[in-house]
Design an enzyme around this catalytic site. Sequence first.
Site, PDB file in Angstrom:
ATOM      1  N   LEU A  51      32.989  67.154  33.427  1.00 20.15           N
ATOM      2  CA  LEU A  51      34.009  67.468  32.418  1.00 20.15           C
ATOM      3  C   LEU A  51      34.157  66.264  31.508  1.00 20.15           C
ATOM      4  O   LEU A  51      34.283  65.134  31.978  1.00 20.15           O
ATOM      5  CB  LEU A  51      35.365  67.766  33.095  1.00 20.15           C
ATOM      6  CG  LEU A  51      36.591  67.814  32.171  1.00 20.15           C
ATOM      7  CD1 LEU A  51      36.508  68.973  31.186  1.00 20.15           C
ATOM      8  CD2 LEU A  51      37.887  67.932  32.992  1.00 20.15           C
ATOM      9  N   ASP A 102      53.394  68.873  24.106  1.00 19.66           N
ATOM     10  CA  ASP A 102      54.666  68.582  23.443  1.00 19.66           C
ATOM     11  C   ASP A 102      55.855  69.078  24.268  1.00 19.66           C
ATOM     12  O   ASP A 102      55.736  70.036  25.031  1.00 19.66           O
ATOM     13  CB  ASP A 102      54.651  69.241  22.054  1.00 19.66           C
ATOM     14  CG  ASP A 102      55.682  68.635  21.115  1.00 19.66           C
ATOM     15  OD1 ASP A 102      56.263  67.583  21.450  1.00 19.66           O
ATOM     16  OD2 ASP A 102      55.900  69.225  20.035  1.00 19.66           O
ATOM     17  N   HIS A 105      58.305  62.164  30.089  1.00 20.38           N
ATOM     18  CA  HIS A 105      56.926  61.685  29.935  1.00 20.38           C
ATOM     19  C   HIS A 105      56.288  61.458  31.306  1.00 20.38           C
ATOM     20  O   HIS A 105      55.114  61.764  31.517  1.00 20.38           O
ATOM     21  CB  HIS A 105      56.885  60.382  29.124  1.00 20.38           C
ATOM     22  CG  HIS A 105      57.405  60.523  27.723  1.00 20.38           C
ATOM     23  ND1 HIS A 105      57.005  61.539  26.885  1.00 20.38           N
ATOM     24  CD2 HIS A 105      58.293  59.780  27.005  1.00 20.38           C
ATOM     25  CE1 HIS A 105      57.621  61.413  25.716  1.00 20.38           C
ATOM     26  NE2 HIS A 105      58.412  60.359  25.755  1.00 20.38           N
TER      27      HIS A 105
HETATM   28  C1  IPE Z   1      52.488  65.807  18.571  1.00 23.88           C
HETATM   29  O1  IPE Z   1      53.792  65.852  19.034  1.00 23.88           O
HETATM   30  C2  IPE Z   1      51.788  64.627  19.154  1.00 23.88           C
HETATM   31  C3  IPE Z   1      51.610  64.664  20.604  1.00 23.88           C
HETATM   32  C4  IPE Z   1      51.902  65.632  21.399  1.00 23.88           C
HETATM   33  C5  IPE Z   1      51.036  63.491  21.140  1.00 23.88           C
HETATM   34  P1  IPE Z   1      55.000  65.291  18.159  1.00 23.88           P
HETATM   35  O2  IPE Z   1      56.229  65.545  18.942  1.00 23.88           O
HETATM   36  O3  IPE Z   1      54.726  63.904  17.752  1.00 23.88           O
HETATM   37  O4  IPE Z   1      54.913  66.235  16.867  1.00 23.88           O
HETATM   38  P2  IPE Z   1      55.990  66.565  15.752  1.00 23.88           P
HETATM   39  O5  IPE Z   1      56.578  65.276  15.296  1.00 23.88           O
HETATM   40  O6  IPE Z   1      57.017  67.451  16.393  1.00 23.88           O
HETATM   41  O7  IPE Z   1      55.223  67.283  14.698  1.00 23.88           O
HETATM   42  C1  IPE Z   2      55.292  64.906  23.726  1.00 23.12           C
HETATM   43  O1  IPE Z   2      56.642  65.070  23.972  1.00 23.12           O
HETATM   44  C2  IPE Z   2      54.805  63.521  24.079  1.00 23.12           C
HETATM   45  C3  IPE Z   2      54.522  62.662  22.921  1.00 23.12           C
HETATM   46  C4  IPE Z   2      54.516  63.041  21.673  1.00 23.12           C
HETATM   47  C5  IPE Z   2      54.167  61.288  23.214  1.00 23.12           C
HETATM   48  P1  IPE Z   2      57.746  64.605  22.934  1.00 23.12           P
HETATM   49  O2  IPE Z   2      58.147  63.218  23.255  1.00 23.12           O
HETATM   50  O3  IPE Z   2      57.300  64.837  21.535  1.00 23.12           O
HETATM   51  O4  IPE Z   2      58.922  65.607  23.294  1.00 23.12           O
HETATM   52  P2  IPE Z   2      59.899  66.341  22.301  1.00 23.12           P
HETATM   53  O5  IPE Z   2      59.065  67.021  21.270  1.00 23.12           O
HETATM   54  O6  IPE Z   2      60.788  65.279  21.702  1.00 23.12           O
HETATM   55  O7  IPE Z   2      60.650  67.304  23.169  1.00 23.12           O
HETATM   56 MG    MG Z   3      57.450  66.374  20.240  1.00 20.56          MG
END
Ligand code: IPE
Ligand code: IPE
Ligand code: MG
Length: 239
Positions: free
Chosen positions: A129, A18, A35
């Site tokens: 793995l 995240d 990303h």
């Molecule tokens: C959780 O992250 C899902 C992934 C990392 C793929 P999100 O950014 O979607 O989670 P929330 O919305 O903050 O809970």
């Molecule tokens: C995690 O990073 C990747 C996905 C959930 C696909 P985020 O896109 O959730 O990044 P933040 O949480 O907005 O910083």
């Molecule tokens: Mg996120």
Amino acid sequence: MHNLKTEGLPVHVAIIMDGNGRWAKLQGLPRAQGHAIGIDSVREIVTATRDLNIPYLTLYAFSKENWSRPKEEVKILLKLLGYYLEMELPLMMEKGIRFNLLGEISDFPKRLQTQLLDVMDRTGKNRDLLLNIALSYSGRREILHVVSAMIEDAKQGLIKKIDERTFSKYLYTKNMPDPDLLIRTSGEMRLSNFLLWQMAYTEIYVTHTLWPDFRKDQYMEALTEFSKRERRFGGIKEN
Ligand code: IPE
Ligand code: IPE
Ligand code: MG
């Protein structure tokens, strides 16, 4: 390289990757860039896991709920997924990494479905793995799938006993041990619908580091912290 003993290492690591969006924002870049750089972290963590001989790694890359993001962002994420699969296949073959998808493959565009199945197929015999990537994944949905499949099998007299063992055999993670360690980057203290059944006794490690900055050093810190945890599984401390 590292001074962690194999005995102190987890067998199965799960990671909620995240913070890509916030990382990009901090750099004044579009979210997509976060990303894209996040893929470099994936490569580094997958490689480190393999080199440490940790046999199972599960990465949360896209949740069922993530489909609700703006169309443009979803499009970019799908594009990056296709790119990742294409670019990383040689490394998976070289390092003996088997790719496995956790989640609802039918949610993806046909071309990507074909690509996902192809990579699973090509890496299917690799044994060093097991790399699970959770895509269009929802822990609650997974549990519901198990329940429906069990009801179907029960109707046909195929289920003798409804217990945890039987239930686990219907999960995406059948035949895998539950995660020992969950790492979540970016400081959020929640599960966000990840592996709800499997993480009943998983040790949780949350770091403020954002995913694109989470590299081998940060990983080693998490593993070191894990090696000091005392797991009790509801019992009491021995000695
Ligand atoms: C959780 O992250 C899902 C992934 C990392 C793929 P999100 O950014 O979607 O989670 P929330 O919305 O903050 O809970
Ligand atoms: C995690 O990073 C990747 C996905 C959930 C696909 P985020 O896109 O959730 O990044 P933040 O949480 O907005 O910083
Ligand atoms: Mg996120």
